[in-house]
Design an enzyme around this catalytic site. Structure first.
Site, mmCIF file in Angstrom:
data_model
loop_
_atom_site.group_PDB
_atom_site.id
_atom_site.type_symbol
_atom_site.label_atom_id
_atom_site.label_comp_id
_atom_site.label_asym_id
_atom_site.label_seq_id
_atom_site.Cartn_x
_atom_site.Cartn_y
_atom_site.Cartn_z
ATOM 1 N N ASP A 45 0.835 -1.204 0.000
ATOM 2 C CA ASP A 45 0.000 0.000 0.000
ATOM 3 C C ASP A 45 0.871 1.256 0.000
ATOM 4 O OD1 ASP A 45 -2.126 -1.722 0.177
ATOM 5 O OD2 ASP A 45 -2.648 -1.220 2.244
ATOM 6 N N LYS A 87 -6.376 -7.052 0.820
ATOM 7 C CA LYS A 87 -7.490 -7.468 1.680
ATOM 8 C C LYS A 87 -7.263 -8.853 2.289
ATOM 9 C CE LYS A 87 -10.735 -4.504 -0.737
ATOM 10 N NZ LYS A 87 -10.697 -3.396 0.225
ATOM 11 N N GLY A 88 -6.698 -9.781 1.515
ATOM 12 C CA GLY A 88 -6.459 -11.132 2.038
ATOM 13 C C GLY A 88 -5.420 -11.124 3.143
ATOM 14 N N GLY A 112 -12.722 -2.637 7.396
ATOM 15 C CA GLY A 112 -13.588 -3.672 6.811
ATOM 16 C C GLY A 112 -12.930 -5.046 6.903
ATOM 17 N N ASP A 113 -11.620 -5.078 6.679
ATOM 18 C CA ASP A 113 -10.890 -6.351 6.755
ATOM 19 C C ASP A 113 -10.858 -6.863 8.198
ATOM 20 O OD1 ASP A 113 -10.389 -6.021 4.038
ATOM 21 O OD2 ASP A 113 -8.535 -4.917 4.431
ATOM 22 N N GLY A 131 -1.984 3.041 10.501
ATOM 23 C CA GLY A 131 -1.414 1.767 10.046
ATOM 24 C C GLY A 131 -2.521 0.772 9.788
ATOM 25 N N ASN A 140 -17.727 -5.615 15.362
ATOM 26 C CA ASN A 140 -17.936 -4.167 15.453
ATOM 27 C C ASN A 140 -16.933 -3.538 16.431
ATOM 28 O OD1 ASN A 140 -19.510 -1.727 15.023
ATOM 29 N ND2 ASN A 140 -20.269 -2.028 17.112
ATOM 30 N N ASN A 167 -20.527 -3.305 2.518
ATOM 31 C CA ASN A 167 -20.702 -1.960 3.075
ATOM 32 C C ASN A 167 -21.842 -1.264 2.337
ATOM 33 O OD1 ASN A 167 -19.678 -0.951 0.666
ATOM 34 N ND2 ASN A 167 -17.641 -0.562 1.479
ATOM 35 N N GLY A 186 -22.745 2.263 12.136
ATOM 36 C CA GLY A 186 -22.938 0.956 12.752
ATOM 37 C C GLY A 186 -23.142 -0.194 11.783
HETATM 38 O O1 RIB Z 1 -9.115 -2.981 2.615
HETATM 39 C C1 RIB Z 1 -7.911 -2.271 2.597
HETATM 40 C C2 RIB Z 1 -7.012 -2.823 1.545
HETATM 41 O O2 RIB Z 1 -7.609 -2.618 0.284
HETATM 42 C C3 RIB Z 1 -5.665 -2.151 1.458
HETATM 43 O O3 RIB Z 1 -4.706 -2.748 2.274
HETATM 44 C C4 RIB Z 1 -5.331 -2.227 -0.026
HETATM 45 O O4 RIB Z 1 -4.246 -3.043 -0.322
HETATM 46 C C5 RIB Z 1 -6.608 -2.720 -0.692
HETATM 47 O O5 RIB Z 1 -6.506 -4.026 -1.023
#
Ligand code: RIB
Length: 296
Positions: free
Chosen positions: A13, A40-41, A240-241, A276, A265, A183, A215
Site C-alpha cells: 500500500d 485485503k487477504g 472492513g478487513d 497503520g 464491530n 458496506n 454501525g
Molecule cells: O481494505 C484495505 C485494503 O484494500 C488495502 O490494504 C489495499 O491493499 C486494498 O486491497
C-alpha cells in the site's frame, strides 16, 4: 484453537494522508506518505491471527522487493504462508490509498493476485476446506473466487465472502455463501437491490451490512442494528478487513450472526482509532481489555 483459511490478495500500500480527500482534477498538499503492508487477504489474515486464530493464507506474490517484504511481515504476524506462491517475472499487487479525515479511497492493481485462480485453488482445495471457516474477497482472480464459493457450498464448509471490490454477481452464487459482508456502497450493487432492509431480509441471516460510523446491520429474527463504537477515527483503512476477520473468528467459535457482528464491530472500532492498516489491528488482549472496561 480455531483454524481459518484465507484465499486472498497481498498488496503493498502506498498511502497518502491529507486533511481531506482530493476531488477529481484537484491537486492538494498531503501531510504524510507511508509504504505499508496491505491487500485485503493479507489484512484479514493478520487481523485473524492477532485475534488468536491459526490462519493459513492462500495467494500469490510477485518476485519484486515489496512482495518479499510482504511475505516476511506475514510470517512475523504468525500467518502460515506455506501456501503463498511466488510468480516469476510478475509484480506483486499494489494499492494507492488516499486517507482523508475519517475516510479513504483506494485504487488497486492486482499484479500476482490476479493470477491466483481456479487451478491454484483446486490444487490446495482439501487444505483450504480443512479449516473451520474460509474467508475470501474479490482481489484475486474472479473465476477462482467463484470456484471457491461453489466448492465450499458443495463440501458444506462455511465461507464468509466480502465482495470487495464489488462486481456484478448472481443471486445463485451469493446464496451459496455462508455469510456475505458488504458496506453501504456494495449492498446497492447486489442483484435485485431495492432497499437495505429488503436485502437483509431476503438473505435471511446470511447478509451483514457495515456502514462505518453508522454501525452494523444484520438479520436475526428481524433486522438488528448495532451502534458503532464512539471513537475518534484516525484511519479507517483495513477496518472492513478487521470486521471480516473478527466475524470469521466469532463464527468459527460458534457464535450466531448478531453476536459475531457485535464482536466484529468492537474490533473494527478499535482499528480505526489507530494509524497503520495492519499495525493498527487490535490483538485479542486489546479487545478483551476494552470489553472488560466497557462492562464496568
Ligand atoms: O481494505 C484495505 C485494503 O484494500 C488495502 O490494504 C489495499 O491493499 C486494498 O486491497
Amino acid at each position: 484453537m480455531i483454524n481459518i483459511s484465507v484465499v486472498g490478495s497481498i498488496n503493498t500500500d502506498f498511502v497518502f494522508t491529507s486533511n481531506e480527500l482530493p476531488k477529481p482534477n484537484e491537486t492538494i498538499m498531503g501531510n504524510q506518505f507511508n509504504i505499508n503492508y496491505g491487500g485485503k487477504g493479507a489484512n484479514v489474515s493478520v487481523s485473524a491471527s492477532r485475534l488468536g486464530a491459526k490462519v493459513k493464507l492462500f495467494g500469490a506474490i510477485g518476485d519484486d522487493i515489496f512482495s518479499k517484504e510482504n511475505l516476511k511481515n506475514l510470517k512475523n504476524q504468525k500467518v502460515n504462508i506455506a501456501n503463498v506462491i511466488t510468480l516469476p517475472n510478475t509484480v506483486g499487487g499494489a494499492a494507492g490509498i488516499n486517507v482523508g479525515s475519517g475516510t479513504n479511497s483506494i485504487t488497486v492493481v492486482s499484479g500476482a493476485n490476479g493470477k491466483y485462480g481456479k487451478e491454484q485453488i483446486a490444487s490446495k482445495l482439501d487444505l483450504i476446506l480443512s479449516s473451520n471457516v474460509v474467508a475470501t474477497q474479490l482481489e484475486t482472480n474472479v473465476a477462482g473466487v467463484k470456484f471457491l464459493i461453489e466448492q465450499c457450498y458443495k463440501n458444506k464448509t462455511t465461507l464468509v465472502f466480502n465482495p470487495s471490490p464489488i462486481i456484478d454477481l448472481s443471486e445463485n452464487l451469493l446464496k451459496k455463501c455462508g455469510y456475505i459482508i458488504v458496506n453501504e456502497v456494495e449492498i446497492k450493487k447486489l442483484p435485485n437491490y431495492q432497499s437495505d432492509n429488503q436485502m437483509l431480509e431476503h438473505y435471511n441471516g446470511k447478509l451483514v451490512l457495515t456502514t462505518g460510523s453508522n454501525g452494523v446491520y444484520c438479520f436475526e429474527n428481524g433486522v438488528k442494528h448495532i451502534n458503532s463504537l464512539k471513537v475518534k477515527a484516525v484511519n479507517t483503512t483495513g477496518a472492513g478487513d478487521t470486521f471480516l476477520a473478527a466475524f470469521c473468528v466469532a463464527i468459527a467459535e460458534g457464535k450466531k450472526v448478531f453476536e459475531a457482528c457485535e464482536f466484529a464491530n468492537v474490533c473494527a472500532g478499535l482499528k480505526v482509532t489507530k494509524q497503520g492498516t495492519q499495525t493498527g489491528m487490535p490483538t485479542i488482549d486489546e479487545v478483551n481489555k476494552f470489553l472488560k472496561k466497557d462492562k464496568k
